[in-house]
Structure formats: C-alpha cells, structure tokens
Design a protein around this motif. Structure first.
Motif, PDB file in Angstrom:
ATOM      1  N   GLU A   1     -28.644  51.470  46.345  1.00 11.15           N
ATOM      2  CA  GLU A   1     -29.664  50.445  46.064  1.00 11.15           C
ATOM      3  C   GLU A   1     -29.316  49.136  46.760  1.00 11.15           C
ATOM      4  O   GLU A   1     -30.194  48.403  47.210  1.00 11.15           O
TER       5      GLU A   1
ATOM      6  N   CYS B   1     -41.173  55.771  45.664  1.00  9.77           N
ATOM      7  CA  CYS B   1     -40.375  54.543  45.620  1.00  9.77           C
ATOM      8  C   CYS B   1     -39.736  54.284  46.993  1.00  9.77           C
ATOM      9  O   CYS B   1     -39.024  55.124  47.538  1.00  9.77           O
TER      10      CYS B   1
ATOM     11  N   TYR C   1     -37.413  52.251  47.851  1.00  6.33           N
ATOM     12  CA  TYR C   1     -35.943  52.137  47.861  1.00  6.33           C
ATOM     13  C   TYR C   1     -35.349  53.461  48.347  1.00  6.33           C
ATOM     14  O   TYR C   1     -34.449  53.491  49.174  1.00  6.33           O
TER      15      TYR C   1
ATOM     16  N   CYS D   1     -34.200  55.347  34.794  1.00  9.75           N
ATOM     17  CA  CYS D   1     -35.073  55.563  35.939  1.00  9.75           C
ATOM     18  C   CYS D   1     -35.095  57.042  36.321  1.00  9.75           C
ATOM     19  O   CYS D   1     -34.077  57.609  36.725  1.00  9.75           O
TER      20      CYS D   1
ATOM     21  N   VAL E   1     -36.617  58.289  38.823  1.00 14.31           N
ATOM     22  CA  VAL E   1     -36.521  58.433  40.280  1.00 14.31           C
ATOM     23  C   VAL E   1     -35.052  58.613  40.700  1.00 14.31           C
ATOM     24  O   VAL E   1     -34.759  59.267  41.689  1.00 14.31           O
ATOM     25  N   TYR E   2     -34.157  58.043  39.918  1.00 10.20           N
ATOM     26  CA  TYR E   2     -32.726  58.207  40.223  1.00 10.20           C
ATOM     27  C   TYR E   2     -32.361  59.688  40.376  1.00 10.20           C
ATOM     28  O   TYR E   2     -31.585  60.070  41.240  1.00 10.20           O
TER      29      TYR E   2
ATOM     30  N   TRP F   1     -33.655  60.825  43.701  1.00  8.46           N
ATOM     31  CA  TRP F   1     -32.958  60.145  44.797  1.00  8.46           C
ATOM     32  C   TRP F   1     -31.596  60.792  45.043  1.00  8.46           C
ATOM     33  O   TRP F   1     -31.241  61.162  46.158  1.00  8.46           O
TER      34      TRP F   1
ATOM     35  N   SER G   1     -43.443  50.202  44.139  1.00  2.12           N
ATOM     36  CA  SER G   1     -42.398  51.232  44.193  1.00  2.12           C
ATOM     37  C   SER G   1     -41.880  51.632  42.829  1.00  2.12           C
ATOM     38  O   SER G   1     -41.555  52.785  42.593  1.00  2.12           O
ATOM     39  N   CYS G   2     -41.752  50.638  41.971  1.00  2.00           N
ATOM     40  CA  CYS G   2     -40.959  50.849  40.769  1.00  2.00           C
ATOM     41  C   CYS G   2     -41.827  50.956  39.530  1.00  2.00           C
ATOM     42  O   CYS G   2     -42.102  49.985  38.845  1.00  2.00           O
TER      43      CYS G   2
ATOM     44  N   LEU H   1     -41.017  52.291  36.810  1.00  7.66           N
ATOM     45  CA  LEU H   1     -40.190  52.006  35.640  1.00  7.66           C
ATOM     46  C   LEU H   1     -40.455  50.574  35.191  1.00  7.66           C
ATOM     47  O   LEU H   1     -40.669  50.293  34.030  1.00  7.66           O
TER      48      LEU H   1
ATOM     49  N   LEU I   1     -40.813  45.724  46.331  1.00 12.26           N
ATOM     50  CA  LEU I   1     -39.463  45.193  46.492  1.00 12.26           C
ATOM     51  C   LEU I   1     -38.840  45.600  47.817  1.00 12.26           C
ATOM     52  O   LEU I   1     -37.829  45.030  48.207  1.00 12.26           O
TER      53      LEU I   1
ATOM     54  N   ASP J   1     -41.276  58.004  35.060  1.00 10.63           N
ATOM     55  CA  ASP J   1     -41.242  56.631  34.556  1.00 10.63           C
ATOM     56  C   ASP J   1     -42.573  56.213  33.936  1.00 10.63           C
ATOM     57  O   ASP J   1     -42.620  55.371  33.047  1.00 10.63           O
TER      58      ASP J   1
HETATM   59  S1  SF4 Z   1     -38.171  53.378  40.643  1.00 13.33           S
HETATM   60 FE1  SF4 Z   1     -37.383  51.308  40.385  1.00 13.33          FE
HETATM   61  S2  SF4 Z   1     -35.400  51.491  39.336  1.00 13.33           S
HETATM   62 FE2  SF4 Z   1     -35.993  53.501  40.141  1.00 13.33          FE
HETATM   63  S3  SF4 Z   1     -35.013  53.657  42.137  1.00 13.33           S
HETATM   64 FE3  SF4 Z   1     -37.069  52.891  42.511  1.00 13.33          FE
HETATM   65  S4  SF4 Z   1     -36.871  50.644  42.461  1.00 13.33           S
HETATM   66 FE4  SF4 Z   1     -35.021  51.511  41.546  1.00 13.33          FE
END
Ligand code: SF4
Ligand code: SF4
Lengths: 413, 384
Positions: free
Chosen positions: A63, A92, A94, A126, A128-129, A132, A360-361, A363, A390, B106
């Motif tokens: 990140e 996302c 990121y 999260c 998405v973690y 990822w 993107s996020c 969450l 972001l 999420d």
């Molecule tokens: S969804 Fe949000 S918290 Fe999860 S990886 Fe993407 S930016 Fe980070």
C-alpha cells in the motif's frame, strides 16, 4: 470569494524526519535480496508489524508503494498496465497500481522492490486485501499466510475471536521461524511492544494537540507524515523517538499559537483517504478557505490510539489480537465510524465534516451517503461530500470539486 | 403435479416480494418468524432449527425503482446492495423479522450496519465467515460464530436452537441439497431437458420456501424431467461464473441459451448449494456445519481457499460438466467477481479453455449487444 488565507511555509522536523525514516526503510528493502534477509508483505490496516519484527522478517507494505507512486504521479501507467491484463476499471486502483508495478518490471528479483519471501495477509476489515494478496502471492510465488481477523460485530471482541486470532498468530510465528531460521523469543516481542506503545503514546498526544485553537498541524494532510512511522515502523526505537520529537515540535507550535495556515477559519473533520495523485491541489482547495482538519479518520486505519488503547507487553499476543480485532478503523463497521467522527466533531470542536468519497475503496465509501444523512439530519453538522480516488488520477475532477468546496465554505461563512 | 405445474408455482413464488412470502408463511404459522440472508452463504439450518423460515434477500431485480437507496450508496456500488436496501425503504420486506449479512465484500459489510441503522426494529446479524481455510482453529471459531447467531435468535425472538433440532435441520437441508445436486447432474447429462431459466426459477423458489416443500417439489421435478424428452441440439456447453450474488435478469439467461449455449454449470444461488456432499450429522452439529463450511465447500469467490489455485474449482467444474467454454458473468462493480476474473482467466488459458466475459446489472433490459457477442463467440467455437 475565499479570504486571503495562506499556508504557513513550514516543513518542520516532523516532515523531514519522517522522510528520512521512510527512505531508510525503503533502502533496507532494496538491500534485502543481496543481504539474503527474508521479507514479509503486510497490509497497513490493523497490522501486526511487531510480530514480524520479532520473527526477524523485514516488513514490506504494497500500500505504501502504491501511494508513493500516486503522489509522484506515476500511478496511471501502472493502473493501465493492470487493466490491460484484465483488471476491471471498477477494481480498487491500489491493487492495480501494485500489480502494474510488477508487470512493469518495477518489482521482483533484482529490483529495488524484491518479491516478498512470504505474503502475510492480515485480513482486517478490507475484503480486497484477500484478493490483492492472493494475486501478489500468485505472481511472486511466495507463500501466502491468511491471517483471518473477525470483523468487529459485537460490543467487544468475543473470546472465540481472540482465541482464533491468537492461534493464527502462533502459526505465523512458526512460519516466521522456518523462514528466517531465527528462534522466536517472546521477550524480544515484549521489548518491541514497549517501543510500539511509546510510539502510540506519542502519536495519540500529537492528535490530542489539534484540540487547540489554532490546531498546530492539519490532522488530515499532515498526518500522512506520521502514518508511515506509526504503521510501518512501529516497534522500532526510531519510531518511538520520532513521535517524542513530534510532540515537542507541535507543543512549541501550540505555545506560539501557530497553525498550518495564516488564519484558522474553519475546523473540519475529514473522512476518507486523500486523493494522492492530487494531494497538494486538494489541500490548496481547503486551505485557501482557512480550513484546517482537526481530525481525520484516515489517520486511524492502522490503529485508533487517541482513545487510549496501547499494546500491552505483559499480554503480547492477546494485545496484538485485540488491536487487530478492534482498535483500528478498518475492522469496524461504517456506522461505528459515525460514532468515531461524532466524537471528533464534539471533542475537537469542529465546524464541519468533509467526506472524501473514494471510488477505489468501498470499505471506506460504500454508504457514505447514509453517513451524510446522519450528520446533516440527525446531528445538524454541516457536511460536504466530494468524490474522487486515492490512486487513479482519472477520477479527480478539479473544477467540480472546487465548486463544491467553494460553495460549501461560502455557505458556512 | 407435473413439471409444468412446478415451474409455474416457482415462477409465481419468485415474483412475490420476500416480505409477502414471509407474511403468508407467518399467517399459516402463527407466532412464526422469518429471517432472510443476504448472499452468498448463511446457515439456513440454524434459522430453520429455531423454527423460523429461512429466506433470501436478493435485491429488487427489475421491479424496484431506487428512490431512497441511491442517496445512501454511490453510483459505483453494485445494484443488489442498493436495491436490497430500497426494498426495506419501500416496505417490501415488511414481515421479515431478521436479516443476516456476512463478509462477502466491503459493500455487503457496510450494508449490514446501514440496514440496522435505518431499520432498528428488525434483527440484523453480521457473520464473519472464515477466510482462513487451513488453521485447526477455524472449526471451533466458526462453530462459536454459529452459536452466537443462535444466541441472538434466543435473545431477540425467544427461540432456542437445540443440538437435536439443528441436527434434524442439517439432515433436511442435506436432502434438499442432494436434490439440487441431482438437478445439476441431470442438466449436465441432458441439458436439453431443462432450460437454465427453468432451473433458475426452481432454485430461486428454494430460497423462498420451507425446505420440506422444496424437497417435495424437486422430487416431482426430477422424476418428470427424466421423461421430458426433447432432442439435444448443437450448442456450446458453457459454465457461467461470477453471478453468485447479484441476480442476473432472466432475459440475460434466456439470451445465453438462445444465442447457442447450454449452460451446464453455474454459480447461481451458490450459497444454497454450498456443500459438495452431505454435512455429517454425528457429534456437535454446530461444529459439523462449521467444519463443512471450509472442508466441504464449493469453490466460491467469496471464500479464500489456500489449498488450491483460484481457478482450480472452475476448471474442475468445466471438466466435470464436460463444458467447452466459460462465460464470466460478473455483476457490474462486483469486486470479488472482477478480481477473481483475472486469476481464473489465467488459469483457464493455461488449461486451454476458451472464455468470454459479459458484465450485467440486475436492471439490465436490452440484450442485443450481448446476444451478438455471445453468438459470435459460439460461432467461433462451433464452426472452428
Ligand atoms: S479497498 Fe480500500 S482499504 Fe482495501 S485495498 Fe483498496 S484502498 Fe485499501
Ligand atoms: S454483487 Fe458483488 S459487490 Fe455487490 S454485494 Fe454482492 S458480492 Fe458484493
């Protein structure tokens, strides 16, 4: 028309020192391969970096790489590379920037960012973690350790939750030992947690200083300088000392009645991550109105320290588990976040809430319309919602955002 | 009862708002309660063992206009989350006493707490389903989580879930799932005997009826399909993947087949077909269910499985169903499906399995472009 408010030309020691510490950490990662030091990829949210340190694994944070690339205006080509490989424009960014970096040859054997030896997915809130790190492990061929942290859904973590996380931490220790060849020593972890708690103390004290009028720093835009040390370097002596210096510097500013702008006209709480590709632009749009963030939710993704939680060296694994389970923004529900923000608005005497909604996020953002309803209709707090991203510069529409910010502050005057 | 009658009944049931379904059942069962689960998986057995009617909360489909929910959830959020919330704003879930959400993504995570905030009078529970698939601590953890749900039912509704009742409910759902597996096997063997829209209607009706009724209905259907006749056509056998949460419009499923495919496997309503074989009924039923959730699970985008590659389950499905290709069908903005698409696609390519992608939204109403794309894909495969 906004008044003539200027940003005070200050880039104090905090900023400088944070850069130095983070650069030296990045340099360490760059040398890891040559020095045959095992590394572990980890996520920021509610992380267990102390445990990795005690396992003699050098922590890497994708990140952080992603956000650095965004700040340096390098994220778009990386995102596009990932999209060409099949990632959706709705995923996302990121993750896409991170994957793009690999596809671009910026990550992997023989580069300054090596592949991690192991990939530790601290699944803290999260979802998405999970994806990822599955992808990262697939690409890098590194072993994936899925550290499943139950979401905060009861008044306090249940015994079953704590037991579950602690037993996974023990499994992680065993894996760490096998990777680093270093016998785990619980007393070493305790010492690391002592330094960690010192850093937490310092960070919390800094954040309480923004209760002053004017606030000595912007708790959204300037907090970023502290988020590296608190989330990445926590558990080192350097991080602990960094925060002691920071407290000193900010206390000096409080005594001198100095803030980040020439005149603090509006005190805001900002919710949501910043638009890293346009960090400075976004900041300028706020500061020209004399708006200073006195609190922010983004600064608590890794941990909420200002309400008193500290790691407890006497209960090392349990307190790491508790922090992951509860003492961070990410693992709490969005509605629990309303309570956090409300406390910020009240205790930090904010005039308004600014929600920066991030595509993107999800969450952070999915449902922020409900948050706005709550603050405006139920609490009567003036609330502004602006949208961008972001990491992906394509979602930042400056003119539109500016109009909304201007209209909002004009009405607040 | 005939196959046609069953299909007719199923279609009527799925056209009824979930609230009305709950109310009708409660009229016939005074004092009864109904609990609806948001996709993908929820322990229907635990709800059933408390004497309640387990239902599914599957959004508003094509029928509900968003008038409240789109002020709460942004444009980049999938439709099923918004329309599921809208159903509550419009009173279309009135009659349902409780809702269960879980950590599938999420959006669903946030939706659960926003549901509770806006509708404080209903019971809302959020389950954290494990993403760790190998730790010995997973079973005990999830068993405790299921017991926590049961304790919630007791606290709020005064309904107890005894171990004996849960064992019985697991048996009932085992029977139901065995029939659903048989139905899928029938379609693999003779895809011309049952259209996917028919199968879907029946399956969806399962999510809106007591399991005992569904078992009876599926028995008639299975017997009837065998002698339904019909001739197999020259069509492409495909697996549909990615539609595990938001519901694709019926028109889209129709177009798939009209454009020259036999859908021989899919992940529609996957949570109701979660277990690959019967859940054991000896010992502590909470633990049995918990362990089965991880060790006897179908591959799902909403569960991490570290023992195999993300594409393995899909490839296995392709092989087992003797499919020629995969059609990815993720809902617009659905992160779990869209992320998995990449790893699955790579896996399929390594295995030499052709694929295409069709994104959908529950409210989609024109299918011409999609029809053309699928036709082109089918032609390229059939006449290659
Ligand atoms: S969804 Fe949000 S918290 Fe999860 S990886 Fe993407 S930016 Fe980070
Ligand atoms: S459709 Fe996808 S993104 Fe939407 S709630 Fe379901 S799983 Fe989550």
């Amino acid at each position: 028309m906004p008044p003539q408010v200027t940003e005070r030309a200050y880039q104090g020691r905090v900023h400088q020192r944070s850069r130095e510490l983070m650069s030296s950490w990045m340099a360490e990662i760059g040398r890891a391969e040559a020095e045959r030091r095992p590394t572990a990829a980890l996520m920021i949210s509610g992380n267990c970096v102390e445990l990795l340190r005690a396992c003699h694994l050098l922590p890497m944070f994708p990140e952080v790489t992603a956000l650095q690339n965004a700040i340096r205006h390098k994220s778009l080509p990386l995102i596009l590379k990932a999209e060409q490989a099949g990632y959706s424009s709705d995923n996302c960014a990121y993750v896409k920037a991170d994957i793009g970096l690999y596809l671009d040859g910026g990550m992997g054997p023989g580069t300054p960012i090596p592949f991690p030896t192991i990939t530790v997915c601290n699944y803290v809130g999260c979802n998405v973690y999970v994806k990822w790190f599955e992808h990262l492990a697939d690409i890098s061929g590194s072993k994936l350790f899925m550290l499943d942290v139950p979401f905060a859904r009861t008044d306090a973590p249940t015994e079953a939750d704590v037991r579950y996380v602690v037993s996974q931490l023990r499994e992680l220790i065993a894996l760490g030992e096998s990777v680093s060849g270093h016998k785990f020593d619980i007393d070493e972890l305790r010492e690391i947690l002592v330094d960690s708690a010192r850093a937490q103390d310092g960070y919390a004290r800094c954040k309480h200083l923004t209760k002053h009028h004017p606030a000595p720093f912007d708790a959204y835009f300037d907090s970023i300088n502290m988020m590296g040390p608190i989330n990445v370097l926590r558990g080192t002596r350097e991080a602990a000392e960094f925060f002691e210096e920071a407290v000193e510097e900010f206390e000096g500013l409080v005594a001198a009645k100095l803030g980040p702008v020439s005149e603090e006209r509006f005190r805001t709480v900002i919710e949501g991550p910043p638009p890293y590709p346009y960090y400075k632009n976004f900041r300028n749009l706020m500061t020209r109105w004399g708006s200073v963030a006195v609190q922010s939710t983004y600064s608590t993704v890794g941990g909420i320290w200002e309400f008193g939680f500290r790691h407890d060296p006497r209960r090392p694994l349990e307190s790491i588990a508790e922090q992951m389970l509860r003492e961070n923004l990410t693992n709490r529900s969005i509605v629990a976040r309303y309570a956090q923000i409300r406390r910020y608005v009240e205790d930090w005497q904010a005039d308004a809430l600014v929600i920066h909604s991030i595509k993107s996020c999800r969450l952070f953002s999915a449902g922020q319309g409900d948050m706005r309803e709550y603050f405006i209709k139920e609490l009567g707090v003036p609330t502004l919602l602006v949208e961008s991203d972001l990491e992906d510069p394509r979602y930042y529409a400056e003119a539109q955002i500016k109009n909304r910010i201007d209209a909002f502050f004009e009405a607040l005057e | 009862m005939t196959v046609d009658r069953i299909l007719e009944e199923s279609r009527a049931l799925i056209a009824t708002p979930v609230g009305a379904v709950a109310r009708q059942w409660k009229d016939a069962h005074p004092g009864g309660r109904a609990v609806a689960a948001y996709p993908v998986w929820a322990p229907a057995e635990v709800i059933h063992a408390a004497g309640m009617l387990p239902l599914s909360l599957l959004g508003g489909g094509t029928s509900v206009e968003l008038t409240h929910a789109d002020a709460r959830f942004q444009s980049f959020v999938c439709s099923v989350a918004k329309s599921s919330l809208e159903l509550a704003f419009q009173g279309l879930v009135d009659g349902v006493d409780g809702f269960v959400f879980s950590n599938i993504c999420d959006v669903a995570r946030n939706l659960g707490s926003i549901y509770q905030r806006n509708f404080p009078a209903v019971f809302v529970e959020y389950l954290h389903l494990p993403q760790n698939s190998t730790s010995p601590s997973v079973g005990p953890y999830l068993a405790a989580e299921l017991r926590r749900l049961a304790a919630g039912f007791e606290r709020v509704f005064g309904l107890t879930v005894t171990e004996a009742a849960l064992t019985k409910s697991i048996e009932t759902y085992n029977q139901l799932r065995a029939r659903m597996r048989a139905l899928y096997a029938q379609r693999i063997a003779e895809p011309h005997s049952v259209a996917t829209t028919e199968l879907y209607a029946v399956l969806r009706a399962v999510t809106l009826a007591p399991p005992e009724d569904s078992i009876a209905r599926l028995d008639v259907l299975l017997a009837g399909l065998k002698d339904r006749g019909g001739r197999p056509r020259d069509r492409l056998r495909v697996v549909v993947e990615g539609a595990f949460c938001e519901q694709p419009p019926l028109g889209l499923l129709e177009v798939l087949e009209e454009a020259g495919c036999y859908v021989v496997e899919d992940d529609l309503l996957l949570g109701w077909r979660w277990f690959t074989r019967d859940v054991p009924v000896d010992g502590d039923p909470f633990e049995r269910l918990a362990v089965a959730y991880v060790d006897q699970a179908v591959a799902s985008s909403t569960r991490h499985e570290s023992r195999e590659h993300r594409s393995a389950g899909l490839i296995e499905k392709v092989r087992r169903a003797r499919a020629d290709a995969v059609i990815f069908m993720p809902a617009k903005f659905c992160e779990p499906a869209l992320f998995d698409y990449v790893l699955m696609k790579q896996g399929l390519e390594r295995a030499g399995i052709p694929h295409m992608i069709v994104e959908f939204e529950e409210k989609m109403w024109t299918f011409e472009r999609t029809r053309n794309e699928i036709e082109t894909f089918v032609e390229s495969m059939l006449f290659d």
